[in-house]
Design a protein around this motif. Structure first.
Motif, PDB file in Angstrom:
ATOM      1  N   GLN A   1      13.025  -1.990  34.240  1.00 27.62           N
ATOM      2  CA  GLN A   1      12.954  -3.369  34.711  1.00 27.62           C
ATOM      3  C   GLN A   1      11.575  -3.934  34.387  1.00 27.62           C
ATOM      4  O   GLN A   1      10.617  -3.179  34.180  1.00 27.62           O
ATOM      5  CB  GLN A   1      13.232  -3.463  36.209  1.00 27.62           C
ATOM      6  CG  GLN A   1      12.212  -2.760  37.073  1.00 27.62           C
ATOM      7  CD  GLN A   1      12.541  -2.851  38.555  1.00 27.62           C
ATOM      8  OE1 GLN A   1      13.435  -3.572  38.959  1.00 27.62           O
ATOM      9  NE2 GLN A   1      11.794  -2.130  39.385  1.00 27.62           N
ATOM     10  N   PHE A   2      11.488  -5.252  34.345  1.00 30.19           N
ATOM     11  CA  PHE A   2      10.225  -5.945  34.087  1.00 30.19           C
ATOM     12  C   PHE A   2       9.766  -6.640  35.358  1.00 30.19           C
ATOM     13  O   PHE A   2      10.559  -7.327  36.018  1.00 30.19           O
ATOM     14  CB  PHE A   2      10.383  -6.981  32.973  1.00 30.19           C
ATOM     15  CG  PHE A   2      10.475  -6.379  31.599  1.00 30.19           C
ATOM     16  CD1 PHE A   2       9.384  -6.383  30.748  1.00 30.19           C
ATOM     17  CD2 PHE A   2      11.660  -5.805  31.156  1.00 30.19           C
ATOM     18  CE1 PHE A   2       9.466  -5.826  29.482  1.00 30.19           C
ATOM     19  CE2 PHE A   2      11.763  -5.241  29.900  1.00 30.19           C
ATOM     20  CZ  PHE A   2      10.657  -5.247  29.058  1.00 30.19           C
ATOM     21  N   ALA A   3       8.505  -6.457  35.694  1.00 25.86           N
ATOM     22  CA  ALA A   3       7.935  -7.139  36.845  1.00 25.86           C
ATOM     23  C   ALA A   3       7.683  -8.603  36.495  1.00 25.86           C
ATOM     24  O   ALA A   3       7.456  -8.944  35.327  1.00 25.86           O
ATOM     25  CB  ALA A   3       6.627  -6.476  37.267  1.00 25.86           C
ATOM     26  N   PRO A   4       7.717  -9.508  37.484  1.00 23.61           N
ATOM     27  CA  PRO A   4       7.387 -10.916  37.210  1.00 23.61           C
ATOM     28  C   PRO A   4       6.013 -11.030  36.554  1.00 23.61           C
ATOM     29  O   PRO A   4       5.059 -10.359  36.952  1.00 23.61           O
ATOM     30  CB  PRO A   4       7.389 -11.552  38.597  1.00 23.61           C
ATOM     31  CG  PRO A   4       8.331 -10.703  39.403  1.00 23.61           C
ATOM     32  CD  PRO A   4       8.121  -9.295  38.889  1.00 23.61           C
ATOM     33  N   GLY A   5       5.945 -11.853  35.513  1.00 23.58           N
ATOM     34  CA  GLY A   5       4.676 -12.051  34.817  1.00 23.58           C
ATOM     35  C   GLY A   5       4.317 -10.955  33.845  1.00 23.58           C
ATOM     36  O   GLY A   5       3.197 -10.946  33.311  1.00 23.58           O
ATOM     37  N   ALA A   6       5.243 -10.037  33.560  1.00 21.02           N
ATOM     38  CA  ALA A   6       4.937  -8.913  32.674  1.00 21.02           C
ATOM     39  C   ALA A   6       4.508  -9.374  31.278  1.00 21.02           C
ATOM     40  O   ALA A   6       3.720  -8.697  30.609  1.00 21.02           O
ATOM     41  CB  ALA A   6       6.142  -7.982  32.572  1.00 21.02           C
ATOM     42  N   PHE A   7       5.016 -10.524  30.833  1.00 23.54           N
ATOM     43  CA  PHE A   7       4.705 -11.002  29.481  1.00 23.54           C
ATOM     44  C   PHE A   7       3.531 -11.984  29.448  1.00 23.54           C
ATOM     45  O   PHE A   7       3.275 -12.610  28.425  1.00 23.54           O
ATOM     46  CB  PHE A   7       5.938 -11.705  28.890  1.00 23.54           C
ATOM     47  CG  PHE A   7       7.137 -10.818  28.719  1.00 23.54           C
ATOM     48  CD1 PHE A   7       7.054  -9.631  28.021  1.00 23.54           C
ATOM     49  CD2 PHE A   7       8.364 -11.189  29.252  1.00 23.54           C
ATOM     50  CE1 PHE A   7       8.170  -8.824  27.846  1.00 23.54           C
ATOM     51  CE2 PHE A   7       9.486 -10.394  29.087  1.00 23.54           C
ATOM     52  CZ  PHE A   7       9.385  -9.200  28.390  1.00 23.54           C
ATOM     53  N   SER A   8       2.835 -12.126  30.552  1.00 19.06           N
ATOM     54  CA  SER A   8       1.870 -13.228  30.683  1.00 19.06           C
ATOM     55  C   SER A   8       0.726 -13.173  29.677  1.00 19.06           C
ATOM     56  O   SER A   8       0.198 -14.224  29.289  1.00 19.06           O
ATOM     57  CB  SER A   8       1.312 -13.276  32.108  1.00 19.06           C
ATOM     58  OG  SER A   8       0.617 -12.087  32.415  1.00 19.06           O
TER      59      SER A   8
ATOM     60  N   ARG B   1       0.309 -12.487  26.322  1.00 21.74           N
ATOM     61  CA  ARG B   1       0.464 -13.251  25.087  1.00 21.74           C
ATOM     62  C   ARG B   1       1.014 -14.650  25.367  1.00 21.74           C
ATOM     63  O   ARG B   1       0.739 -15.590  24.618  1.00 21.74           O
ATOM     64  CB  ARG B   1       1.363 -12.525  24.082  1.00 21.74           C
ATOM     65  CG  ARG B   1       0.752 -11.239  23.564  1.00 21.74           C
ATOM     66  CD  ARG B   1       1.500 -10.649  22.376  1.00 21.74           C
ATOM     67  NE  ARG B   1       1.024 -11.197  21.120  1.00 21.74           N
ATOM     68  CZ  ARG B   1       1.745 -11.931  20.286  1.00 21.74           C
ATOM     69  NH1 ARG B   1       2.996 -12.242  20.590  1.00 21.74           N
ATOM     70  NH2 ARG B   1       1.237 -12.381  19.155  1.00 21.74           N
ATOM     71  N   LEU B   2       1.784 -14.807  26.442  1.00 22.21           N
ATOM     72  CA  LEU B   2       2.288 -16.138  26.787  1.00 22.21           C
ATOM     73  C   LEU B   2       1.142 -17.096  27.072  1.00 22.21           C
ATOM     74  O   LEU B   2       1.220 -18.285  26.755  1.00 22.21           O
ATOM     75  CB  LEU B   2       3.202 -16.061  28.013  1.00 22.21           C
ATOM     76  CG  LEU B   2       4.597 -15.463  27.832  1.00 22.21           C
ATOM     77  CD1 LEU B   2       5.319 -15.443  29.168  1.00 22.21           C
ATOM     78  CD2 LEU B   2       5.407 -16.249  26.809  1.00 22.21           C
ATOM     79  N   ASN B   3       0.084 -16.584  27.676  1.00 25.48           N
ATOM     80  CA  ASN B   3      -1.030 -17.439  28.081  1.00 25.48           C
ATOM     81  C   ASN B   3      -2.074 -17.634  26.994  1.00 25.48           C
ATOM     82  O   ASN B   3      -3.104 -18.270  27.233  1.00 25.48           O
ATOM     83  CB  ASN B   3      -1.687 -16.875  29.339  1.00 25.48           C
ATOM     84  CG  ASN B   3      -0.766 -16.951  30.540  1.00 25.48           C
ATOM     85  OD1 ASN B   3       0.155 -17.771  30.577  1.00 25.48           O
ATOM     86  ND2 ASN B   3      -0.973 -16.098  31.524  1.00 25.48           N
ATOM     87  N   LEU B   4      -1.822 -17.090  25.813  1.00 25.12           N
ATOM     88  CA  LEU B   4      -2.715 -17.301  24.673  1.00 25.12           C
ATOM     89  C   LEU B   4      -1.987 -18.183  23.670  1.00 25.12           C
ATOM     90  O   LEU B   4      -1.143 -17.700  22.912  1.00 25.12           O
ATOM     91  CB  LEU B   4      -3.101 -15.964  24.031  1.00 25.12           C
ATOM     92  CG  LEU B   4      -3.983 -15.040  24.870  1.00 25.12           C
ATOM     93  CD1 LEU B   4      -4.192 -13.713  24.140  1.00 25.12           C
ATOM     94  CD2 LEU B   4      -5.325 -15.694  25.158  1.00 25.12           C
ATOM     95  N   PRO B   5      -2.277 -19.493  23.666  1.00 22.71           N
ATOM     96  CA  PRO B   5      -1.517 -20.420  22.814  1.00 22.71           C
ATOM     97  C   PRO B   5      -1.533 -20.053  21.335  1.00 22.71           C
ATOM     98  O   PRO B   5      -0.603 -20.368  20.602  1.00 22.71           O
ATOM     99  CB  PRO B   5      -2.217 -21.768  23.059  1.00 22.71           C
ATOM    100  CG  PRO B   5      -2.878 -21.619  24.393  1.00 22.71           C
ATOM    101  CD  PRO B   5      -3.287 -20.184  24.481  1.00 22.71           C
ATOM    102  N   GLY B   6      -2.587 -19.399  20.875  1.00 15.45           N
ATOM    103  CA  GLY B   6      -2.673 -19.054  19.461  1.00 15.45           C
ATOM    104  C   GLY B   6      -1.817 -17.881  19.054  1.00 15.45           C
ATOM    105  O   GLY B   6      -1.651 -17.610  17.855  1.00 15.45           O
TER     106      GLY B   6
END
Length: 206
Positions: A31-38, A40-45
């Motif tokens: 399972q993936f915890a909330p925010g697990a992908f944050s 690269r998601l938070n790096l616009p480039g």
């Protein structure tokens, strides 16, 4: 014309990776915890793609081309993708759209990797726990891998997703592209005085 798709990848939902096999091994779940992908998601480039079947030779949309919009929530990673006419006219683009609209390929699978230890300590990237044993609730003491931090590179349209709640669907009811062209000349091929695209009465320009 362009097509719009939308989908979601759920957090906190378990996928069965292995049922333990015939030899009585332990079931494996993930399972993936909330925010697990944050990260690269938070790096616009950092580019993230929407692909067909985890194949980078079959791209459908991307963040770099502004055709893939991603929004993280506590429940799921949400996205919208605009499939441009150029992509929709390719064989893989047309196939993907047709299979999604037919309800045959409506799953989403993430392409990711765990960050290296120098970037994220292992105990902050994932944790391993053991599920309770309660057959009445379909719980058989599985090993559960919870991913706390993952580097997301792509989301793929698949037929059989590991996560049943990971889905993609067409956005219905988009008006035709012509209605977004207010300066175009009206079309009245049948001569009834009404625009063939919008159905509005044609008023002569002053």
């Amino acid at each position: 014309g362009s097509r719009r798709l939308r989908g979601r990848f759920p957090y906190g939902k378990k996928a069965v990776l292995s049922d333990g096999g015939r030899n009585g091994g332990k079931p494996q779940k993930e399972q993936f915890a909330p925010g697990a992908f944050s990260y690269r998601l938070n790096l616009p480039g950092e580019d993230i793609h929407l692909l067909s079947g985890h194949d980078y030779n079959k791209p459908l949309a991307s963040r770099a081309t502004d055709t893939l919009k991603l929004r993280d929530t506590a429940e799921a990673l949400l996205f919208e993708a605009d499939i441009t006419p150029q992509v929709a006219d390719t064989s893989h683009g047309a196939d993907a759209i047709a299979l999604i609209e037919a309800g045959l390929s409506v799953g989403i699978s993430p392409g990711f990797r765990i960050p290296p230890p120098r970037a994220v300590p292992p105990d902050q990237a994932e944790k391993i726990t053991t599920e309770a044993y309660d057959p009445s609730r379909r719980m058989f003491g599985a090993t559960i891998r919870t991913i706390l931090a993952a580097l997301l590179y792509e989301l793929s349209v698949v037929t059989r997703p590991a996560y049943q709640e990971a889905t993609i669907e067409p956005v219905r009811g988009d008006p035709p592209a012509e209605t977004y062209q207010p300066d175009r000349e009206p079309i009245d091929e049948d001569g009834d005085g009404f625009d063939d695209v919008t159905g509005e009465e044609i008023v002569p320009r002053q």
